[in-house]
Design a protein around this motif. Structure first.
Motif, short mmCIF file in Angstrom:
data_model
loop_
_atom_site.label_atom_id
_atom_site.label_comp_id
_atom_site.label_asym_id
_atom_site.label_seq_id
_atom_site.Cartn_x
_atom_site.Cartn_y
_atom_site.Cartn_z
N LEU A 96 -23.49 -10.12 -3.28
CA LEU A 96 -24.54 -10.62 -2.38
C LEU A 96 -23.99 -11.57 -1.33
N ASN A 97 -22.95 -12.29 -1.69
CA ASN A 97 -22.33 -13.20 -0.72
C ASN A 97 -21.92 -12.44 0.54
N LYS A 98 -21.45 -11.23 0.35
CA LYS A 98 -21.00 -10.44 1.49
C LYS A 98 -22.17 -9.88 2.29
N ARG A 99 -23.23 -9.50 1.63
CA ARG A 99 -24.25 -8.71 2.33
C ARG A 99 -25.58 -9.41 2.59
N ALA A 100 -25.86 -10.50 1.88
CA ALA A 100 -27.21 -11.07 2.00
C ALA A 100 -27.31 -12.01 3.20
N PRO A 101 -28.26 -11.78 4.12
CA PRO A 101 -28.45 -12.70 5.23
C PRO A 101 -28.94 -14.06 4.72
N ARG A 102 -28.52 -15.10 5.40
CA ARG A 102 -28.93 -16.46 5.03
C ARG A 102 -30.22 -16.81 5.75
N ALA A 131 -29.21 -19.58 14.76
CA ALA A 131 -28.69 -19.70 13.39
C ALA A 131 -27.91 -18.44 13.06
N GLU A 132 -26.75 -18.61 12.48
CA GLU A 132 -25.95 -17.43 12.12
C GLU A 132 -26.58 -16.79 10.87
N ASN A 133 -26.50 -15.47 10.79
CA ASN A 133 -27.12 -14.77 9.66
C ASN A 133 -26.24 -14.73 8.43
N ASN A 134 -24.92 -14.71 8.65
CA ASN A 134 -24.03 -14.75 7.49
C ASN A 134 -22.64 -15.25 7.90
N PRO A 135 -22.29 -16.45 7.47
CA PRO A 135 -20.98 -17.00 7.85
C PRO A 135 -19.81 -16.15 7.33
N GLU A 136 -20.09 -15.28 6.34
CA GLU A 136 -19.04 -14.43 5.79
C GLU A 136 -18.83 -13.18 6.65
N ASP A 137 -19.78 -12.93 7.55
CA ASP A 137 -19.73 -11.67 8.28
C ASP A 137 -20.40 -11.85 9.64
N SER A 138 -19.58 -12.11 10.68
CA SER A 138 -20.14 -12.43 11.98
C SER A 138 -20.86 -11.22 12.60
#
Ligand code: ATP
Ligand code: MG
Length: 582
Positions: free
Chosen positions: A353-359, A384-391
């Protein structure tokens, strides 16, 4: 049962599988298969099957078996059948068949056109039985179930021959045919294999092959009134389908001699049965019978209650098929029973989920904040960025206004040491927004409860960064009062308070270990407006809290309901870290 040692073992297994620079060693099942391939046994074919009995919903233990059987087929370019072991008419329901198919598909596996039912083979199994009667290897026995048990003997004493054991072949053929024709009452007669009443293996003491049961079957209707036992049906079904490796759980180890005996007597294709240890998971249990009890007695909301270890429960909770497959891969297969720490399953879920879930931002227990120096009526759209793990997941706009909600827990009037969040006179960062400072606390005059904070913001800190390099220690999530949406959030805890609730050795029923705090519902949560169109089943991370998913059953346009899939705090990562250090 589970101790530091088994933790250690789980971790080592997990590590074995994940160390990229060392080739993982083959488990014992893959070793057998590779040997068979090397010797060209079965003409180099690998053909497995997953054989659920449709008497309940699948659970995470079944997922282990599914991943193993379908996984082996993929790895060795073979095939895997889905076969319903529907030999027991009174317990099976079409509803279960459908749910099982859905769950296997959802896990990501495909049986192609190889969907079978043991009941497809009733006619063939009957013919095989006649074949055994004709060579004097099976007989009709009139002892009652209780007498059969008495005659069987014990582990230390040999059994006694049934008085019907020496019936003539003709008489047996006649009686068996009449059993099928419905001439006899339920339980009055059985067909038994004629093996050895003195065998040290109780399964070999003339086991029952058929019992009379005038019951309607979900597929064959009332065509049959005799039904094969598991032992009689299973191996022969494997053989009929040309299964090369019949992988089952350890409790069938003692049945293997019988499995082999039937196939040898019939002289048909000989599948190899291989046993492995079933999956046990801490703080939950895997018995369908007991899970059914939880459903029927209303301890949970149904088979798909998000607290249940069922595939449908995990799915509704927000688990991904990828995380479950990863988990099954890491635990591997072994010959010895153990209990796997449920924290490992949760760890696999977080990684995925860390990779795919939007914040997104959501306030579960809201406390109102008024920014006194922010103009009334003004609204800013902040990035706001949606996922710092995946720009590549991009950014979104979130509205900021004079009235906000923050988490009640993020404020303390008398902050203890190391509490870096908001307190009177203290400045903190609002994520993606501004620095704010708490100037005044408003309390309910009667109860003394804090009901509102009056704050000021620093316009020079837009985006959450100060131009003068002034640092703050705390960063809080928040939502804008007039823009936020109301939501119901369900928080979950382990279903049982005991690590191994299935262990009833202390004399208590497993249900006495149910966790009374396994579900907590928060009715007045507030989430950011971007969630207005969130689809049922979709997942996101509530910043600083955990992963959540929109409940697929109770959520609607007018009522947002979220399940907490898993909180952020990862106890397994801690175990792993400690292990690496030592
Ligand atoms: P339960 O004990 O939950 O009632 P079962 O073994 O009776 O399960 P089946 O429908 O017969 O359930 O199981 C189908 C397949 O899944 C079998 O091959 C069985 O060995 C396997 N299986 C069942 N439970 C587990 C488990 N906990 N771990 C691994 N495999 C399992
Ligand atoms: Mg079973």
């Amino acid at each position: 049962m589970k101790d530091a040692k088994s933790d250690d073992k789980n971790w080592k297994q997990a590590k074995n599988k994940t160390t990229a620079d060392s080739t993982p060693s083959l488990d014992f099942i893959r070793t057998i298969i590779e040997e068979d391939l090397n010797t060209n046994k079965n003409d180099g074919r690998v053909h497995t099957r997953f054989p659920p009995e449709p008497n309940g919903y699948l659970h995470i233990g079944h997922a282990k078996s599914i991943c193993l059987n379908f996984g082996l087929a993929t790895e060795y370019k073979g095939l895997c059948n889905l076969r319903f072991d529907d030999t027991n008419p009174s317990k099976e329901e079409a509803e279960y068949v459908e749910s099982i198919k859905e769950d296997v598909r959802w896990l990501g596996f495909d049986w192609g056109n190889r969907l079978f039912y043991a009941s497809d083979y009733f006619e063939q199994l009957y013919k095989y039985a006649v074949q055994l009667i004709k060579v004097g290897k099976a007989y009709v026995c009139d002892l009652s179930a209780e007498e059969i048990r008495e005659y069987r003997g014990t582990l230390t004493e040999p059994g006694k021959d049934s008085p019907y054991r020496n019936r003539s072949i003709e008489e047996n053929l006649d009686l068996f045919e009449r059993m099928r024709a419905g001439e006899f009452e339920d339980g009055s007669r059985v067909l038994r294999a004629k093996i050895d009443m003195a065998s040290p293996n109780l399964n070999m003491r003339d086991p029952v092959m058929y019992r009379i049961l005038h019951a309607v079957h979900h597929r064959t209707g009332d065509k049959w009134c005799i039904y094969p036992t598991y032992d009689w049906a299973h191996g022969q079904s494997d053989s009929i389908e040309g299964i090369t490796h019949s992988i089952c759980t350890l409790e069938f180890e003692d049945h293997r001699p019988l499995y082999d005996w039937f196939l040898d007597q019939l002289g048909v294709f000989h599948t190899q049965q291989i046993e492995f240890a079933r999956l046990n998971l801490s703080y939950t249990m895997m018995s369908k019978r007991k899970l059914l009890q939880l459903v029927e007695e209303g301890h949970v909301a149904g088979w798909d209650d998000p607290r249940m270890p069922t595939i449908s429960g995990l799915r509704r909770r927000g688990y991904t098929p990828e995380s479950i497959r990863d988990f099954c891969d890491r635990i591997g297969v072994a010959k010895r029973e153990s209990i796997v720490d449920i924290a490992l399953l949760e760890h696999c879920l977080r990684l995925d989920l860390n990779k795919r879930a939007p914040r997104v931002m959501a306030v579960l227990r809201p406390l109102r904040v008024i920014i006194d120096n922010y103009p009334e009526g003004r609204v800013e759209e902040l990035d706001a960025e949606n996922n710092p793990e995946d720009s590549s997941m991009g950014t979104r706009k979130i509205p900021f206004s004079r009235e906000l909600y923050i988490e009640r827990d993020d404020f303390r009037e008398d902050p203890p040491k190391k509490f870096f969040r908001l307190s009177p006179g203290r400045e903190v960062r609002l994520k993606h927004a501004y620095y704010i400072k708490c100037e005044r606390v408003v309390k309910d005059e009667q109860t003394g409860e804090v009901i509102e904070l009056r704050c000021t913001y620093d316009p020079e800190t837009r985006g959450g960064w100060s131009k003068d390099g002034r640092m703050v220690k705390g960063t809080l999530h928040w939502v804008s009062v007039p823009h936020s949406l109301k939501a119901e959030v369900r928080l979950y805890n382990h279903l049982f308070v005991k690590e191994d609730p299935a262990d009833e050795s202390e004399g208590a029923d497993f249900k006495t270990y149910l966790n009374p705090k396994s579900l907590e519902i928060l009715f007045s949560c507030r989430v950011e407006p971007s969630l207005a169109d969130a689809k049922p089943g979709s997942r996101c991370q509530f910043l600083r809290q955990g992963y959540f998913c929109v409940d697929s059953v109770d959520s609607s346009r007018h009522r947002l309901v979220f399940n907490c899939t898993v909180p952020l705090r990862d106890t397994w990562a801690k175990i792993e870290k400690a292990q690496k250090r030592s």
